[in-house]
Design an enzyme around this catalytic site. Structure first.
Site, PDB file in Angstrom:
ATOM      1  CG  HIS A 400      -2.228  -0.710   0.974  1.00  0.00           C
ATOM      2  ND1 HIS A 400      -2.470  -1.956   1.472  1.00  0.00           N
ATOM      3  CD2 HIS A 400      -3.341  -0.366   0.279  1.00  0.00           C
ATOM      4  CE1 HIS A 400      -3.670  -2.354   1.102  1.00  0.00           C
ATOM      5  NE2 HIS A 400      -4.232  -1.417   0.382  1.00  0.00           N
ATOM      6  N   GLY A 469      -8.537   7.968   6.988  1.00  0.00           N
ATOM      7  CA  GLY A 469      -8.398   9.391   7.260  1.00  0.00           C
ATOM      8  C   GLY A 469      -7.044   9.841   7.766  1.00  0.00           C
ATOM      9  N   GLY A 470      -6.210   8.895   8.184  1.00  0.00           N
ATOM     10  CA  GLY A 470      -4.907   9.259   8.708  1.00  0.00           C
ATOM     11  C   GLY A 470      -4.866   9.164  10.225  1.00  0.00           C
ATOM     12  CB  VAL A 473      -9.150  10.630  11.291  1.00  0.00           C
ATOM     13  CG1 VAL A 473     -10.581  10.134  11.505  1.00  0.00           C
ATOM     14  CG2 VAL A 473      -9.127  11.720  10.229  1.00  0.00           C
ATOM     15  N   GLY A 474      -7.828   9.076  13.670  1.00  0.00           N
ATOM     16  CA  GLY A 474      -7.863   8.057  14.710  1.00  0.00           C
ATOM     17  C   GLY A 474      -7.563   8.624  16.083  1.00  0.00           C
TER      18      GLY A 474
END
Length: 525
Positions: A400, A469-470, A473-474
């Site tokens: 990825h 979201g990166g 965000v988490g």
């Protein structure tokens, strides 16, 4: 190894474990709470989106929507990228593929594979240009010649080097210089990434095949056909080399009309159109991608809208891949191939292992076949299972792109899979299993399993938010839900996730943790 891999795949794709029955009224409550929480949280996110539409538009420039009174959140790069290319060329080249395939099947079935290979190579050249296709052909040639040595470690090294070259800045700059737009280079990047999976599949299958004299030209022809098969070329889904060759040969030998006639084509096309409409409606009604890109909005979202944002992001990702995988899979079925099944709804996923098995089924089978089983898998003890899981997830992390947020996502998935595996082993132990069976009913064990799955689902959603979201965000979700809202937000969230898990167990009866292992012990008896 092939038989073991197929056994793993068969168990993963055909889980027939019977769930413990629950009272109908109880199940009805779970269904109502699950659907109700989805719709209400989406409504709250929609309200927030409309209230802050002007600010979001100023910062992110929302597009003019297809619907009156709505704007369109086009910040999901993948959806915008593939829909733009679909309008520009992909739809037309896919239609051309279908026409050529049907004509050859009717008139010259022996030439169908060759015709589709030439067409796929031509279609790729028209989009990627001669230089882009030349890169792929060089990769094919090098991988083919290395595979003739029949050394799996050399095959892996060769193809991993191809993958690593995608992340060398100097090589990236050369590739970008071939195109006028960044989107064209992104298409080459995606094509090379997908091609790496196909080349690894061919190389390792060739290493396992009997070392008898074979026609190298014929093998190279099949490899080119497999590489440039147009429906799967740019973005998958993934199918192994042996499956592709066997199914294509069987289709030529049978020479009969496939079930995929006009009715099938219309039905599948209508389904894909419905999925596309749902995806477009979501980004018209809820500006989730714009909201997640601004930490200020994430901090001020009301709790229900915050939950709606998490659900909307993962649901949109699911629907997006129903479309992205749906059309190529439909065309592959018309060619009498058997593509992997489409992703299963993420709202009924209640475990990390279930997500890996059921979302991208083709990639999961690929990982089982070429990484997990060859390294020992679950047949050689705990240490081999940990090693196999680690390297499988590590490969996906590298494939990825190896970015920092992917490190966090990969670590969370690795821990989640290992914890779930450990709990399954614990509850599957003869002592604990017999103790639970003596002192609790099957329905009670199912409720306990759903409660454990609620915690697993919370971490699964958090890992998906990091992926989509990166890290920021988490981090904000972790802070607002589990730190600041441990007494107000987290309990109702876990209650709704418990309902989601019960619905998932009812809909997909391959129970994890308690019930599955109880069933296994009963079967042994």
């Amino acid at each position: 190894m092939e038989n073991r891999a197929r056994d793993h795949i068969k168990m993963a794709s055909n889980p027939k474990v019977q769930t413990a029955p629950l009272p109908r009224r109880e199940l009805l409550v779970y269904w109502l709470l699950s659907f109700g929480s989805h719709f209400y949280s989406f409504y709250e996110l929609h309200r927030f989106s409309k209230e802050h539409e002007a600010g979001l538009d100023r910062e992110f420039v929302l597009e003019k929507g297809f619907l009156n009174g709505f704007k369109r959140d086009a910040l999901d790069f993948e959806w915008t990228f593939w829909t733009a290319w679909a309008k520009k060329s992909f739809l037309w080249t896919l239609i051309g593929h279908a026409v050529i395939s049907r004509l050859c099947s009717a008139l010259y079935p022996q030439l169908r594979v060759m015709a589709l290979t030439v067409y796929g190579l031509s279609a790729a050249s028209s989009v990627l240009g001669l230089k882009g296709v030349a890169v792929l052909l060089v990769h094919v040639a090098l991988s083919f010649f290395v595979a003739q040595l029949r050394k799996p470690i050399l095959c892996w090294t060769c193809n991993l080097l191809f993958l690593c070259t995608l992340h060398i800045r100097q090589i990236q700059d050369i590739g970008r210089g071939w195109y006028e737009q960044q989107e064209e280079y992104s298409l080459l990047f995606s094509s090379v990434s997908m091609n790496t999976l196909r080349l690894i599949s061919f190389s390792l299958e060739h290493c396992e095949s009997p070392a008898v004299h074979s026609d190298g030209v014929l093998q190279l022809g099949w490899l080119l056909s497999y590489t440039f098969y147009h429906p799967f070329f740019y973005n998958g889904p993934v199918i192994t080399y042996n499956d592709y060759v066997e199914q294509m040969q069987r289709a030529v030998e049978e020479r009969k009309q496939h079930k995929g006639g006009a009715h099938y084509l219309l039905f599948r096309s209508a389904r894909i159109l419905v999925w596309w409409c749902i995806a477009e409606y979501m980004i018209h009604a809820m500006y989730m991608h714009a909201i997640k890109s601004n930490e200020t909005y994430l901090e001020i979202l009301p709790p229900w809208a915050l939950g709606g944002l998490a659900l909307a992001l993962v649901q949109f990702f699911f629907v997006k891949y129903l479309v992205i995988y749906g059309l190529p899979s439909m065309l592959a079925t018309l060619d009498q191939l058997v593509p992997p099944g489409v992703p299963r709804c993420v709202s009924i996923m209640y475990s990390f292992t279930g997500m890996w098995r059921q979302f991208d089924k083709g990639l999961y089978r690929w990982l089982l076949r070429y990484i997990y089983v060859p390294l020992g898998g679950s047949h050689h003890g705990v240490l081999y299972k940990i090693l196999s899981t680690t390297l499988a997830i590590g490969f996906i992390f590298l494939w990825h792109g190896g970015h920092d947020y992917l490190q966090c996502w990969a670590l969370m998935n690795w821990l989640g899979v290992l914890v779930e595996t450990g709990l399954k082993a614990l509850f599957g132990s003869p002592f604990l299993c017999s103790f639970l069976e003596r002192h609790s009913s099957a329905a009670t064990r199912r409720r306990c399993a759903a409660l454990l799955c609620a915690f697993s689902t919370a971490m699964l959603i958090l890992s998906n938010l990091v992926f989509l979201g990166g890290i920021h965000v988490g981090r904000i979700f972790w802070k607002r839900v589990l730190l600041q809202g441990w007494s107000t937000v987290a309990p109702p969230m876990l209650a709704f996730l418990y309902c989601f898990a019960q619905v998932g167990m009812e809909w997909t009866p391959h129970l994890s943790l308690v019930t599955m292992n109880s069933q296994r012990n009963n079967n042994k008896k």
